[in-house]
Scaffold this active site. Sequence first.
Site, short mmCIF file in Angstrom:
data_model
loop_
_atom_site.label_atom_id
_atom_site.label_comp_id
_atom_site.label_asym_id
_atom_site.label_seq_id
_atom_site.Cartn_x
_atom_site.Cartn_y
_atom_site.Cartn_z
N ARG A 41 2.60 -2.54 11.54
CA ARG A 41 2.80 -2.03 12.91
C ARG A 41 4.01 -2.66 13.59
NH1 ARG A 41 -1.63 0.76 15.21
NH2 ARG A 41 -2.66 1.81 13.52
N ARG A 45 4.29 -0.06 19.94
CA ARG A 45 4.24 -0.34 21.37
C ARG A 45 4.73 -1.70 21.81
NH1 ARG A 45 -1.73 1.89 22.09
NH2 ARG A 45 -1.72 1.01 20.00
N ARG A 54 9.61 7.38 22.71
CA ARG A 54 8.36 8.13 22.56
C ARG A 54 7.90 8.82 23.85
NH1 ARG A 54 3.80 7.23 19.98
NH2 ARG A 54 3.19 8.93 21.33
N ASP A 90 1.50 8.11 10.25
CA ASP A 90 0.13 7.64 10.47
C ASP A 90 -0.72 8.05 9.28
OD1 ASP A 90 -1.61 6.35 12.76
OD2 ASP A 90 -2.83 7.86 11.77
N TYR A 165 -12.90 8.16 9.09
CA TYR A 165 -12.48 8.97 10.25
C TYR A 165 -13.02 10.40 10.15
CZ TYR A 165 -9.40 5.33 12.02
OH TYR A 165 -8.91 4.16 12.54
#
Length: 358
Positions: A41, A45, A54, A90, A165
């Site tokens: 990552r 962010r 973004r 992702d 998921y």
Amino acid sequence: MSAIDRPQGQQTKHQPQTYDSAFLKACRREPVPHTPVWFMRQAGRSLPEYLKVREGIPMLESCMRPELVTEITLQPVRRHKVDAAIFFSDIVVPLKAIGIDLDIKPGVGPVVAGPVRTRADLARLRDLTPEDVPYVTEAIGMLTGELGATPLIGFAGAPFTLASYLVEGGPSRNHEHTKALMYGDPQLWADLLDRLAEITSAFLKVQIEAGASAVQLFDSWVGALAPADYRRSVMPASAKVFDAVASYGVPRIHFGVGTGELLGLMGEAGADVVGVDWRVPLDEAARRVGPGKALQGNLDPAVLFSSREAVEAKTDEVLAAAKGLEGHVFNLGHGVLPTTDPDALTRLVEHVHTRTAV
Ligand SMILES: Cc1c2[nH]c(c1CCC(=O)O)Cc1[nH]c(c(CCC(=O)O)c1C)Cc1[nH]c(c(CCC(=O)O)c1C)Cc1[nH]c(c(C)c1CCC(=O)O)C2
């Protein structure tokens, strides 16, 4: 001779100029000029330049814009001088690409409209072809040109984590529906994982053929399982993925969280490099994994919120535990936390490089 021991990857469209990088050398367990560093990552962010580009673009849409993907992937390489880039995408992108109705909700994660729990649901998981993800091929082509000697890591979600998921319909703490299926209908479970192994293999092949120099298979949530269940119900599917990409000769990294009891099996599944979270020191992890594999890890990402001195002391502990390893790629024990100070990451790269320079 394992694929990774071959002198040179065969169809190295995947960047012959990255072959002698510290990162790939460490993955191959060869001597390195310094311990290579990258962060799970690392794009995202924690970087103001990421938030800026973004702005107003939903996560999944941003993964389908090659120019944006290229810019975001390069941001942490420019800023932190990490030894490898990881492709910005992702784990649910290939599922979206074959038509599964899902979205990534900010602050939540992937949410699936219709959970996959029956044999009829399984039929919705069709094969992935390169034509389903043209934006991946295009972005990697652009990236490898820009990256030069810096390797690009491709990645995918492992069958168990993707199944979690799909079966839960979203993120889950206890994976109750997933385990209900795994224990209650072992044949349907095995068929689901096998289907996901095929999709994942196809997605990794697209990335390698486009120019990725290594791949990481994220089984982030498999630490929820006991070793016997992992061996019986998950390992065959993960092994199928590793086998499917073995002939390319690119290093295969395998990572999960809370997998201290599974490290040996995750190596056995076919990884060349085993990722370790911060709960097991690397010397102990090496004993569990056994010879012939490199390790990746394992500074607790939360340590980056403490003082510079504390970060350095904890980093030196990781490096000391890594001393006798056959190959070590420095990383965090999980992804960069979104509120991490980016300067702390830049300093960390520099510290590892300085401390380990030969
Ligand atoms: C489990 C998992 C997912 N996605 C991924 C995993 C495995 C890694 C892990 O264990 O953390 C993998 C992933 N997701 C993303 C990357 C990019 C490359 C990199 O590491 O820099 C990678 C390698 C981008 C992303 N994927 C996501 C973001 C955040 C979305 C945003 O910035 O708007 C990014 C940068 C969304 C996402 N996608 C997922 C989660 C849990 C989330 C976070 C939800 C949130 O907190 O908002 C599923």
